[in-house]
Design a protein around this motif. Structure first.
Motif, PDB file in Angstrom:
ATOM      1  N   PRO A  22       1.092  -1.145   0.137  1.00 55.11           N
ATOM      2  CA  PRO A  22      -0.037   0.022  -0.117  1.00 55.11           C
ATOM      3  C   PRO A  22       1.075   1.114  -0.159  1.00 55.11           C
ATOM      4  CG  PRO A  22      -0.116  -1.248   2.406  1.00 55.11           C
ATOM      5  CD  PRO A  22       0.658  -1.848   1.151  1.00 55.11           C
ATOM      6  N   THR A  23       2.208   0.946   0.531  1.00 57.03           N
ATOM      7  CA  THR A  23       2.545   2.339   0.492  1.00 57.03           C
ATOM      8  C   THR A  23       3.578   3.182  -0.748  1.00 57.03           C
ATOM      9  OG1 THR A  23       3.021   2.134   2.618  1.00 57.03           O
ATOM     10  CG2 THR A  23       4.575   3.591   1.970  1.00 57.03           C
ATOM     11  N   ILE A  24       4.321   1.991  -1.059  1.00 55.66           N
ATOM     12  CA  ILE A  24       4.566   1.741  -2.839  1.00 55.66           C
ATOM     13  C   ILE A  24       3.566   2.426  -3.747  1.00 55.66           C
ATOM     14  CG2 ILE A  24       5.576   1.485  -4.841  1.00 55.66           C
ATOM     15  CD1 ILE A  24       6.945  -0.963  -2.815  1.00 55.66           C
ATOM     16  N   LYS A  25       2.268   1.559  -3.671  1.00 58.56           N
ATOM     17  CA  LYS A  25       1.115   2.137  -4.351  1.00 58.56           C
ATOM     18  C   LYS A  25       0.399   3.533  -3.853  1.00 58.56           C
ATOM     19  CE  LYS A  25      -3.894   1.205  -4.802  1.00 58.56           C
ATOM     20  NZ  LYS A  25      -4.703  -0.154  -4.317  1.00 58.56           N
ATOM     21  N   ARG A  26       0.733   4.067  -2.778  1.00 58.68           N
ATOM     22  CA  ARG A  26       0.223   5.288  -2.618  1.00 58.68           C
ATOM     23  C   ARG A  26       1.848   6.431  -3.453  1.00 58.68           C
ATOM     24  NH1 ARG A  26       1.050   5.549   2.597  1.00 58.68           N
ATOM     25  NH2 ARG A  26       2.491   7.286   2.969  1.00 58.68           N
ATOM     26  N   LEU A  27       2.753   5.865  -3.198  1.00 60.07           N
ATOM     27  CA  LEU A  27       4.374   6.546  -3.186  1.00 60.07           C
ATOM     28  C   LEU A  27       4.615   7.124  -4.316  1.00 60.07           C
ATOM     29  CD1 LEU A  27       6.530   7.045   0.236  1.00 60.07           C
ATOM     30  CD2 LEU A  27       4.441   8.476  -1.305  1.00 60.07           C
ATOM     31  N   TRP A  28       4.325   5.840  -5.353  1.00 61.02           N
ATOM     32  CA  TRP A  28       5.126   5.408  -6.655  1.00 61.02           C
ATOM     33  C   TRP A  28       5.032   6.768  -7.743  1.00 61.02           C
ATOM     34  CZ3 TRP A  28       3.432   4.754 -11.472  1.00 61.02           C
ATOM     35  CH2 TRP A  28       2.097   5.098 -11.466  1.00 61.02           C
ATOM     36  N   ALA A  29       4.197   7.142  -7.663  1.00 62.65           N
ATOM     37  CA  ALA A  29       3.891   8.566  -8.470  1.00 62.65           C
ATOM     38  C   ALA A  29       4.406   9.599  -8.449  1.00 62.65           C
ATOM     39  CB  ALA A  29       2.454   8.491  -8.862  1.00 62.65           C
ATOM     40  N   ASP A  30       4.413   9.845  -7.844  1.00 64.96           N
ATOM     41  CA  ASP A  30       5.148  11.195  -6.951  1.00 64.96           C
ATOM     42  C   ASP A  30       6.282  10.718  -6.960  1.00 64.96           C
ATOM     43  OD1 ASP A  30       2.546  12.712  -6.343  1.00 64.96           O
ATOM     44  OD2 ASP A  30       2.910  12.159  -4.212  1.00 64.96           O
ATOM     45  N   LEU A  31       7.226  10.012  -6.517  1.00 63.94           N
ATOM     46  CA  LEU A  31       8.859   9.062  -6.559  1.00 63.94           C
ATOM     47  C   LEU A  31       8.786   8.796  -8.144  1.00 63.94           C
ATOM     48  CD1 LEU A  31       9.168   7.267  -3.622  1.00 63.94           C
ATOM     49  CD2 LEU A  31      10.484   8.816  -3.867  1.00 63.94           C
TER      50      LEU A  31
END
Ligand code: ADP
Ligand code: MG
Length: 279
Positions: A22-31
């Motif tokens: 879930p964390t990667i799902k939330r952050l991947w686009a920004d990162l």
């Protein structure tokens, strides 16, 4: 982004859900945006994503372990005034709080003393510290656990219930001496102690010394057998001091908690729980 890249990106949320990230799902686009703008090497991007996932996973795991532990909130070692209990060494408690081998070896911890001296606070504080270190702790009133185990026995699922408790590295049983065998038969408590012996740790708080535990177990032989197993590898904390509650209430300028003037009876007059054993 090319059409191909866009199609791949569109599949990402589904894949990340599938993989429970879930964390990667939330952050991947920004990162990914930052990584593209700043020209990160692929390794750096991947490492950043995974590091976030691991950190948040650990935070969630810890929060779950804290909730599962049912430890009283706020009763930490940081809040414990060691000066009030001269018989208890802060260094020793801090070593216990760091697990220090005793949890791995299934050793026990017993705290004795009259009401109000901080037995529950101290055991809970050690429990919180162990949760901080990634151990699984369950804090419960002994009588609640006895009731739960008795219900399990009636339904012929005592072994399953004991197995459930096995996932806890430390079982903190508060107020053992409040259990009364006339509540029902309390041999379930003995079975729990025997089951965990030399495998998994138990912490106990009690107002009454061992000599009074005949009131807890069905007969003298079982009391002796239980005490024997508990003390074989155990740290015993004797806290025969004045009630912290009463002292705090008597101190001028302190917040009143409604306990002022309450008469508290002391535990049966014995100062040494071991020597009281055959009494
Ligand atoms: P016991 O379990 O021995 O009856 P508790 O642990 O419930 O005593 O302590 C009674 C109250 O006094 C609690 O609110 C606890 O946080 C507080 N207390 C007791 N001893 C201390 C201490 N040494 N330092 C800080 N607070 C204490
Ligand atoms: Mg208590």
């Amino acid at each position: 982004m090319s059409t191909l890249a866009a199609a791949e990106a569109a599949r990402l949320p589904i894949m990340l859900t599938e993989l429970r990230l879930p964390t990667i799902k939330r952050l991947w686009a920004d990162l990914a945006g930052q990584s593209n703008r700043e020209g990160w090497p692929a390794e750096r991007f991947l490492e950043a994503l995974l590091a976030h996932e691991i950190t948040e996973r650990e935070t969630r795991r810890m929060a779950r372990a804290r909730a599962d532990s049912q430890l009283p909130p706020g009763k930490s070692l940081a809040e414990f005034d060691f000066a009030a209990v001269a018989s208890v060494s802060k260094a020793h408690i801090m070593a216990l709080a760091e697990a220090d081998g005793w949890i791995a070896q299934g050793h026990n911890l017993l705290a004795f003393g009259p009401p109000g001296v901080g037995k529950t606070h101290l055991i809970a504080g050690i429990g919180h510290a162990l949760v901080d270190r990634g151990y699984k702790v369950l804090f419960t009133r002994t009588s609640d656990l006895v009731q739960r185990l008795q219900a399990a026995r009636r339904d012929l699922r005592l072994p399953a219930e004991l197995a459930k408790l096995d996932r806890f590295d430390l079982l903190a049983l508060d107020d053992l001496s409040y259990v009364r065998r006339d509540q029902a038969e309390t041999s379930v408590l003995f079975e729990l102690i025997a089951e965990r012996y030399e495998r998994k740790s138990i912490a106990i708080t009690a107002n009454a010394p061992f000599s009074a535990w005949d009131e807890v177990f069905p007969d003298k032989a079982m009391t002796l057998a239980a005490v024997d197993r508990l003390v074989h590898h155990a740290t015993i904390l004797e806290m025969n001091v004045e009630s912290y509650r009463r002292k705090a209430a008597a101190r001028p300028g302190r917040a009143q908690d409604g306990q002022q003037g309450t008469k508290r009876k002391s535990a049966r007059g014995e100062s040494n729980p071991i020597s009281g054993q055959n009494g």
